[in-house]
Design a protein around this motif. Structure first.
Motif, PDB file in Angstrom:
ATOM      1  N   THR A   1       0.837  -1.198   0.000  1.00  0.00           N
ATOM      2  CA  THR A   1       0.000   0.000   0.000  1.00  0.00           C
ATOM      3  C   THR A   1       0.872   1.248   0.000  1.00  0.00           C
ATOM      4  O   THR A   1       1.766   1.388   0.838  1.00  0.00           O
ATOM      5  CB  THR A   1      -0.917   0.023   1.237  1.00  0.00           C
ATOM      6  OG1 THR A   1      -1.739  -1.144   1.199  1.00  0.00           O
ATOM      7  CG2 THR A   1      -1.807   1.257   1.251  1.00  0.00           C
ATOM      8  N   ALA A   2       0.591   2.128  -0.945  1.00  0.00           N
ATOM      9  CA  ALA A   2       1.286   3.415  -0.989  1.00  0.00           C
ATOM     10  C   ALA A   2       0.497   4.451  -0.188  1.00  0.00           C
ATOM     11  O   ALA A   2       1.038   5.179   0.632  1.00  0.00           O
ATOM     12  CB  ALA A   2       1.440   3.881  -2.435  1.00  0.00           C
ATOM     13  N   ILE A   3      -0.809   4.502  -0.461  1.00  0.00           N
ATOM     14  CA  ILE A   3      -1.664   5.500   0.195  1.00  0.00           C
ATOM     15  C   ILE A   3      -2.835   4.805   0.878  1.00  0.00           C
ATOM     16  O   ILE A   3      -3.518   3.976   0.265  1.00  0.00           O
ATOM     17  CB  ILE A   3      -2.221   6.512  -0.839  1.00  0.00           C
ATOM     18  CG1 ILE A   3      -1.076   7.293  -1.507  1.00  0.00           C
ATOM     19  CG2 ILE A   3      -3.218   7.468  -0.189  1.00  0.00           C
ATOM     20  CD1 ILE A   3      -1.522   8.221  -2.628  1.00  0.00           C
ATOM     21  N   ILE A   4      -3.036   5.118   2.158  1.00  0.00           N
ATOM     22  CA  ILE A   4      -4.282   4.722   2.823  1.00  0.00           C
ATOM     23  C   ILE A   4      -5.132   5.974   2.891  1.00  0.00           C
ATOM     24  O   ILE A   4      -4.693   6.993   3.443  1.00  0.00           O
ATOM     25  CB  ILE A   4      -4.041   4.217   4.256  1.00  0.00           C
ATOM     26  CG1 ILE A   4      -3.154   2.967   4.249  1.00  0.00           C
ATOM     27  CG2 ILE A   4      -5.380   3.939   4.954  1.00  0.00           C
ATOM     28  CD1 ILE A   4      -2.810   2.459   5.659  1.00  0.00           C
ATOM     29  N   TRP A   5      -6.303   5.907   2.295  1.00  0.00           N
ATOM     30  CA  TRP A   5      -7.176   7.074   2.343  1.00  0.00           C
ATOM     31  C   TRP A   5      -8.279   6.848   3.369  1.00  0.00           C
ATOM     32  O   TRP A   5      -9.017   5.867   3.297  1.00  0.00           O
ATOM     33  CB  TRP A   5      -7.807   7.342   0.981  1.00  0.00           C
ATOM     34  CG  TRP A   5      -8.742   8.512   1.013  1.00  0.00           C
ATOM     35  CD1 TRP A   5      -8.426   9.808   1.286  1.00  0.00           C
ATOM     36  CD2 TRP A   5     -10.155   8.492   0.791  1.00  0.00           C
ATOM     37  NE1 TRP A   5      -9.549  10.602   1.242  1.00  0.00           N
ATOM     38  CE2 TRP A   5     -10.625   9.821   0.932  1.00  0.00           C
ATOM     39  CE3 TRP A   5     -11.078   7.483   0.472  1.00  0.00           C
ATOM     40  CZ2 TRP A   5     -11.970  10.175   0.781  1.00  0.00           C
ATOM     41  CZ3 TRP A   5     -12.422   7.838   0.314  1.00  0.00           C
ATOM     42  CH2 TRP A   5     -12.850   9.173   0.471  1.00  0.00           C
ATOM     43  N   GLU A   6      -8.350   7.746   4.335  1.00  0.00           N
ATOM     44  CA  GLU A   6      -9.376   7.660   5.370  1.00  0.00           C
ATOM     45  C   GLU A   6     -10.385   8.787   5.107  1.00  0.00           C
ATOM     46  O   GLU A   6     -10.055   9.962   5.204  1.00  0.00           O
ATOM     47  CB  GLU A   6      -8.719   7.832   6.752  1.00  0.00           C
ATOM     48  CG  GLU A   6      -9.669   7.912   7.928  1.00  0.00           C
ATOM     49  CD  GLU A   6     -10.419   6.604   8.242  1.00  0.00           C
ATOM     50  OE1 GLU A   6      -9.919   5.522   7.891  1.00  0.00           O
ATOM     51  OE2 GLU A   6     -11.518   6.700   8.837  1.00  0.00           O
ATOM     52  N   PRO A   7     -11.628   8.418   4.755  1.00  0.00           N
ATOM     53  CA  PRO A   7     -12.612   9.442   4.394  1.00  0.00           C
ATOM     54  C   PRO A   7     -13.134  10.219   5.602  1.00  0.00           C
ATOM     55  O   PRO A   7     -12.901   9.834   6.748  1.00  0.00           O
ATOM     56  CB  PRO A   7     -13.733   8.647   3.741  1.00  0.00           C
ATOM     57  CG  PRO A   7     -13.562   7.245   4.197  1.00  0.00           C
ATOM     58  CD  PRO A   7     -12.145   7.058   4.624  1.00  0.00           C
ATOM     59  N   ASP A   8     -13.836  11.294   5.297  1.00  0.00           N
ATOM     60  CA  ASP A   8     -14.364  12.161   6.350  1.00  0.00           C
ATOM     61  C   ASP A   8     -15.222  11.390   7.354  1.00  0.00           C
ATOM     62  O   ASP A   8     -15.053  11.522   8.562  1.00  0.00           O
ATOM     63  CB  ASP A   8     -15.194  13.281   5.699  1.00  0.00           C
ATOM     64  CG  ASP A   8     -15.683  14.300   6.714  1.00  0.00           C
ATOM     65  OD1 ASP A   8     -14.855  14.775   7.514  1.00  0.00           O
ATOM     66  OD2 ASP A   8     -16.894  14.618   6.712  1.00  0.00           O
ATOM     67  N   SER A   9     -16.116  10.568   6.832  1.00  0.00           N
ATOM     68  CA  SER A   9     -17.004   9.829   7.732  1.00  0.00           C
ATOM     69  C   SER A   9     -16.422   8.466   8.061  1.00  0.00           C
ATOM     70  O   SER A   9     -16.037   7.713   7.165  1.00  0.00           O
ATOM     71  CB  SER A   9     -18.381   9.642   7.075  1.00  0.00           C
ATOM     72  OG  SER A   9     -19.084   8.637   7.772  1.00  0.00           O
TER      73      SER A   9
END
Ligand code: WTA
Length: 649
Positions: A93-101
């Protein structure tokens, strides 16, 4: 004395870190004794297409400021941040994206997937006519596409200029025009803390004041209705359907610009800080590795926004150049509650956590019960940036978040510096709460006597902070205005880079930043020029004159205090206060909104008409016992009125 409170690295940390004290001392010594050889060696940490033979060619000399590093080398930043990792860690994994909710699913983007996304994105930009040297403005939420867009620009040699999505349409149009951008990249909407900002609307408003040919590339984030202009608007997902995912990286010279980033100064409107390719990447990646003791496989989280330099260097370029896993967080620390940071640390097993003191102060105020439920055992290193951290917040971070086992790296640096200049290295330097401690490799800080400009050689010293020689991450110029670059940073103190910060060096040689010595204020870790807020205020038809200063604010670090003189016939009222606050918000953005507005029938001025800010600062600080000499004022009686009606008591 807080000075005497020292926190040495544990034996385990020292033994396993990239640098222990002996290594730091030896490397630092080598880096300043012979910068050429030091950086010739460390420049190799990134991949070059054509290796450099010249390492350092820099001058701070008055009238001839010129900064070049690795100047005959060529490389591509996107290839360094993506392609070179594919063989060894394509599926990592290069980027873990954690969304607003927290109810929405996080995304894990591998290096292979990142490669495909960036190549497609780059081909879309090419299809819109963007090529090497063209400028592209980003006005984006914290979504993976913001990183794809940055890397896509870097891949084809376009220069990105990110405008923080909290800035208003007016601020955006000024920056689009300032760099003559061909394309603006945005999203339909930006969810933050459960509320959605309609970014595309702001862009449409901004584009009314720009050249008709400026195109807009829109990422679909929320799916909300947006107004599409009849020509020049392109949806990313539609354009991507027609392009290949093969896009060879452009060969760039080390000194080709990578990005422009506007930042506030003490005079005039924000200036476009220019960073270039080779030196910037070497410095961002090296500081990321050493300051955070980053090790392969660890999850690194910097909570900044990509609209600020911290997001550029420590969400995207530094970590990805190092093949790290970097977290991108779309939300805010207090949504859905004040435990969000710690929930995300637990969820993604974050090892290095990097945030701003203002966030820590706000969270500390909510109580430990928001931290305690979470398993924070993955944390190894904690970092802070953006403003001085008060010892109380430092100790809370250390005890409650770090459980006393995570070194705190208080990193002092600036948009102009590209990466950390003063910071402890976690396995090497004992920390003291509130001090950014010692210089990074290659950095020669000096303390100058402010009025004479003489260097103070004694270890214990206080004055203005300057840097004696160049480092690879240093900004190269102000976009379109090299003269302003020289004037701002190299004219007050000849042959030094002037930081704009005051600083104390203690008997151990540790540096303590005391805050800006110019008319820049630091609100929640965001830089704001008082002149910008003043010019927004006087642009309002009811305002005759305005003076803005900072004052101590328990959560924000500094608050914005505005003295306003109204036009004849205008009546002061609370409604008008709100109107003016909203006005500044729409002219610049929410971060520039005055916290306190005082009606000032007159401002303290010298006989030559210069506003005496020293006095205004004292009154705003509620410290008017120490006003000093007011005898040079044209009308000393205005001061009594200002004291009488001060807002911060
Ligand atoms: C302040 C942010 C004390 C300082 C990376 C500097 C700090 C300005 C620290 C740059 C720190 C930044 N301790 N003060 N650790 N870090 N500052 O350009 O006044 O947004 O000049 O860059 O923030 O802000 P900028």
């Amino acid at each position: 004395m807080p000075d005497d409170q020292m926190f040495p690295p544990s034996a385990e940390m020292a033994a396993n870190a990239h640098a222990d004290r002996a290594t730091y001392d030896a490397m630092y010594e080598a880096s300043v004794a012979d910068p050429e050889s030091f950086w010739a060696e460390h420049g190799k940490r990134i991949d070059w297409i054509k290796p450099y033979t010249r390492v350092k060619n820099t001058s701070f000399a008055p009238g001839n400021v010129s900064i070049k590093w690795f100047e005959d080398g060529t490389l591509n930043i996107a290839a360094n941040c993506i392609d070179r990792h594919l063989k060894e860690r394509g599926t990592q994994t290069a980027i873990i994206w954690e969304p607003d909710s927290p109810d929405d699913e996080a995304q894990h983007i591998t290096y292979q997937q990142l490669h495909a996304h960036v190549c497609k994105f780059a081909n879309v930009l090419k299809g819109m006519g963007v090529g090497k040297g063209d400028r592209v403005v980003l006005y984006m939420p914290m979504i993976p596409q913001a990183a794809y867009a940055m890397l896509a620009c870097a891949r084809i040699g376009a220069i990105h200029s990110i405008v923080f999505a909290g800035f208003s349409a007016d601020a955006l149009s000024a920056r689009i025009n300032g760099s003559d951008a061909k394309v603006v990249i945005t999203a339909d909407g930006a969810p933050r803390g459960g509320r959605v900002t309609n970014l595309k609307d702001n862009v449409n408003q901004a584009l009314l004041h720009c050249d008709d040919n400026v195109q807009c590339l829109i990422v679909k984030r929320t799916g909300q209705q947006v107004a599409i202009r009849p020509t020049g608007d392109v949806w990313l997902h539609e354009a991507e359907a027609d392009v290949s995912n093969d896009c060879p990286p452009e060969e760039m010279n080390a000194e080709d610009p990578l990005f422009i980033l506007y930042t506030s100064g003490s005079t005039g409107m924000p200036k476009g800080v220019v960073h270039t390719t080779g030196g910037y990447l070497v410095y961002a990646s090296m500081t990321h590795e050493y300051t955070f003791d980053y090790k392969d496989g660890e999850v690194f989280w910097c909570t900044a926004d990509v609209g600020w330099v911290t997001g550029h260097s420590y969400i995207v370029y530094g970590p990805l150049a190092n093949g790290a896993t970097t977290v991108m967080f779309e939300g805010v620390p207090t949504y859905p509650d004040a435990g969000r940071f710690w929930a995300v640390c637990e969820k993604h097993k974050v090892a290095q956590f990097y945030t701003a003191p203002t966030a820590l102060r706000a969270l500390m105020g909510q109580g430990n019960s928001f931290v305690e439920p979470y398993d924070l055992s993955s944390l190894r290193i904690l970092g802070t940036v953006g403003e001085p951290i008060n010892p109380e917040a430092w100790n809370w971070y250390n005890d409650v978040v770090g459980k006393g086992k995570c070194p705190i790296v208080d990193t002092w640096w600036q948009t102009e510096t590209g990466g950390h200049l003063l910071t402890p290295l976690p396995g090497a330097i004992p920390t003291k709460p509130g001090s950014a401690t010692l210089p990074f490799f290659g950095i020669q800080p000096v303390i100058l006597e402010p009025t004479t400009g003489e260097e103070i050689h004694e270890t214990a010293a206080e004055g203005v902070l300057c840097i004696k020689d160049s480092w690879p991450g240093q900004m190269r110029t102000v976009w379109g205005d090299h003269e302003r670059f020289e004037k701002t940073y190299f004219s007050d103190y000849k042959n030094y880079y002037f930081t704009g910060d005051g600083c104390r060096r203690d008997a151990d040689g540790y540096y303590w930043i005391t805050g800006r010595v110019d008319d820049v204020i630091n609100v929640s870790g965001h830089r704001m020029g008082t002149a910008e807020v003043e010019s927004a205020l006087v642009a309002h038809q009811k305002v005759a004159e305005a003076a803005v200063v900072g004052y101590p604010h328990t959560v924000k670090g500094q608050g914005i205090y505005a003295y306003v003189t109204l036009m004849g016939g205008e009546e002061p009222s609370d409604e008008l206060r709100k109107e003016l606050s909203d006005w500044v918000r729409s002219e610049i953005g929410p971060i520039a909104k005055p916290d306190l507005i005082q009606w000032a029938p007159g401002l303290p001025k010298t006989r030559s008409g210069k506003i005496m800010r020293r006095i205004l600062r004292k009154i705003a600080e509620d410290d008017f016992g120490a006003l000093g000499d007011t005898s040079t004022l044209a009308d000393p009686s205005v001061v009594d009125d200002l004291i009488e009606n001060r807002m911060n008591r």
